[in-house]
Design a protein around this motif. Structure first.
Motif, mmCIF file in Angstrom:
data_model
loop_
_atom_site.group_PDB
_atom_site.id
_atom_site.type_symbol
_atom_site.label_atom_id
_atom_site.label_comp_id
_atom_site.label_asym_id
_atom_site.label_seq_id
_atom_site.Cartn_x
_atom_site.Cartn_y
_atom_site.Cartn_z
ATOM 1 N N ARG A 9 54.967 -3.313 42.326
ATOM 2 C CA ARG A 9 53.511 -3.271 42.251
ATOM 3 C C ARG A 9 53.071 -1.832 42.003
ATOM 4 O O ARG A 9 53.500 -0.914 42.686
ATOM 5 N N HIS A 10 52.220 -1.665 41.008
ATOM 6 C CA HIS A 10 51.622 -0.358 40.731
ATOM 7 C C HIS A 10 50.114 -0.535 40.758
ATOM 8 O O HIS A 10 49.579 -1.426 40.098
ATOM 9 N N GLN A 11 49.445 0.285 41.537
ATOM 10 C CA GLN A 11 47.994 0.177 41.645
ATOM 11 C C GLN A 11 47.340 1.542 41.538
ATOM 12 O O GLN A 11 48.006 2.565 41.626
ATOM 13 N N ALA A 12 46.015 1.537 41.366
ATOM 14 C CA ALA A 12 45.275 2.783 41.172
ATOM 15 C C ALA A 12 45.105 3.556 42.478
ATOM 16 O O ALA A 12 44.986 4.777 42.451
ATOM 17 N N LEU A 43 29.163 16.596 33.389
ATOM 18 C CA LEU A 43 30.596 16.340 33.234
ATOM 19 C C LEU A 43 31.299 16.230 34.590
ATOM 20 O O LEU A 43 32.178 15.384 34.779
ATOM 21 N N ALA A 44 30.918 17.080 35.535
ATOM 22 C CA ALA A 44 31.520 17.023 36.869
ATOM 23 C C ALA A 44 31.168 15.711 37.562
ATOM 24 O O ALA A 44 32.032 15.068 38.185
ATOM 25 N N LEU A 45 29.933 15.271 37.444
ATOM 26 C CA LEU A 45 29.532 13.994 38.045
ATOM 27 C C LEU A 45 30.214 12.818 37.352
ATOM 28 O O LEU A 45 30.570 11.829 37.993
ATOM 29 N N LEU A 46 30.409 12.938 36.048
ATOM 30 C CA LEU A 46 31.127 11.900 35.310
ATOM 31 C C LEU A 46 32.570 11.798 35.800
ATOM 32 O O LEU A 46 33.101 10.693 35.981
ATOM 33 N N PHE A 47 33.197 12.941 36.034
ATOM 34 C CA PHE A 47 34.560 12.979 36.577
ATOM 35 C C PHE A 47 34.616 12.278 37.935
ATOM 36 O O PHE A 47 35.491 11.445 38.189
ATOM 37 N N VAL A 48 33.675 12.564 38.810
ATOM 38 C CA VAL A 48 33.609 11.905 40.121
ATOM 39 C C VAL A 48 33.432 10.400 39.940
ATOM 40 O O VAL A 48 34.096 9.593 40.593
ATOM 41 N N GLY A 49 32.544 10.023 39.038
ATOM 42 C CA GLY A 49 32.277 8.599 38.798
ATOM 43 C C GLY A 49 33.495 7.841 38.301
ATOM 44 O O GLY A 49 33.767 6.718 38.753
ATOM 45 N N VAL A 50 34.236 8.429 37.380
ATOM 46 C CA VAL A 50 35.433 7.765 36.845
ATOM 47 C C VAL A 50 36.482 7.566 37.939
ATOM 48 O O VAL A 50 37.073 6.490 38.062
ATOM 49 N N VAL A 51 36.704 8.590 38.742
ATOM 50 C CA VAL A 51 37.703 8.475 39.812
ATOM 51 C C VAL A 51 37.264 7.441 40.843
ATOM 52 O O VAL A 51 38.067 6.599 41.278
ATOM 53 N N LEU A 52 35.994 7.458 41.226
ATOM 54 C CA LEU A 52 35.491 6.454 42.177
ATOM 55 C C LEU A 52 35.593 5.044 41.602
ATOM 56 O O LEU A 52 35.933 4.093 42.319
ATOM 57 N N TRP A 53 35.319 4.894 40.309
ATOM 58 C CA TRP A 53 35.425 3.590 39.654
ATOM 59 C C TRP A 53 36.862 3.078 39.696
ATOM 60 O O TRP A 53 37.102 1.913 40.006
ATOM 61 N N ARG A 54 37.838 3.948 39.414
ATOM 62 C CA ARG A 54 39.259 3.544 39.467
ATOM 63 C C ARG A 54 39.665 3.109 40.873
ATOM 64 O O ARG A 54 40.395 2.149 41.054
ATOM 65 N N ILE A 55 39.180 3.841 41.877
ATOM 66 C CA ILE A 55 39.505 3.480 43.254
ATOM 67 C C ILE A 55 38.836 2.163 43.630
ATOM 68 O O ILE A 55 39.443 1.312 44.293
#
Length: 137
Positions: A9-12, A43-55
């Motif tokens: 199993r591989h997960q985010a 761009l910094a907020l977008l980075f936070v958003g992408v990581v939170l979305w993956r989690i």
């Protein structure tokens, strides 16, 4: 016959993802406090958003093989296949490529095993043969 479960199993949600979240939050904080241009803040907020979305969505990829059957995980798609429905298993490794595993079902369907590339052909053949399934190489 009782055997132990074979699973990949591989997960985010991994330590690396949470480390990336910390780095994203720290960069957003610094960009905001240093009064950098709004593009940098966006761009910094977008980075936070992408990581939170993956989690949050936590896509899982892999399989679980046990006496009860075979369970697939691919994103949010899950499927359980009883061993009685599996006619045979094809395990092969193209030259210069990773291991591939295909389940040949009695219905005529063929299912690719997600995560098979993490194992060698011998290991997969041994696991499926241990459950009494015919393995084609």
């Amino acid at each position: 016959m009782l055997c132990e479960t074979f699973e990949y199993r591989h997960q985010a949600r991994t330590p690396a993802t949470y480390l990336a979240l910390g780095a994203a939050i720290a960069s957003a904080y610094l960009v905001h406090n240093l009064d950098l241009p709004q593009l940098h803040q966006l761009l910094a907020l977008l980075f936070v958003g992408v990581v939170l979305w993956r989690i949050a969505i936590n896509p899982i990829r892999g399989f679980r093989l046990s006496d009860g059957g075979l369970e697939f995980f691919e994103g949010h798609y899950r499927r359980k296949v009883p061993l009685a429905e599996v006619a045979s298993v094809t395990v092969y490794q193209p030259v210069g490529d990773t291991t591939r595993c295909v389940l040949n079902l009695r219905s005529g369907d063929r299912l690719a095993l997600p995560g098979a590339e993490r194992f060698g052909t011998r290991r997969l053949v041994a696991e499926f043969a241990g459950l009494g399934l015919p393995v084609l190489i």
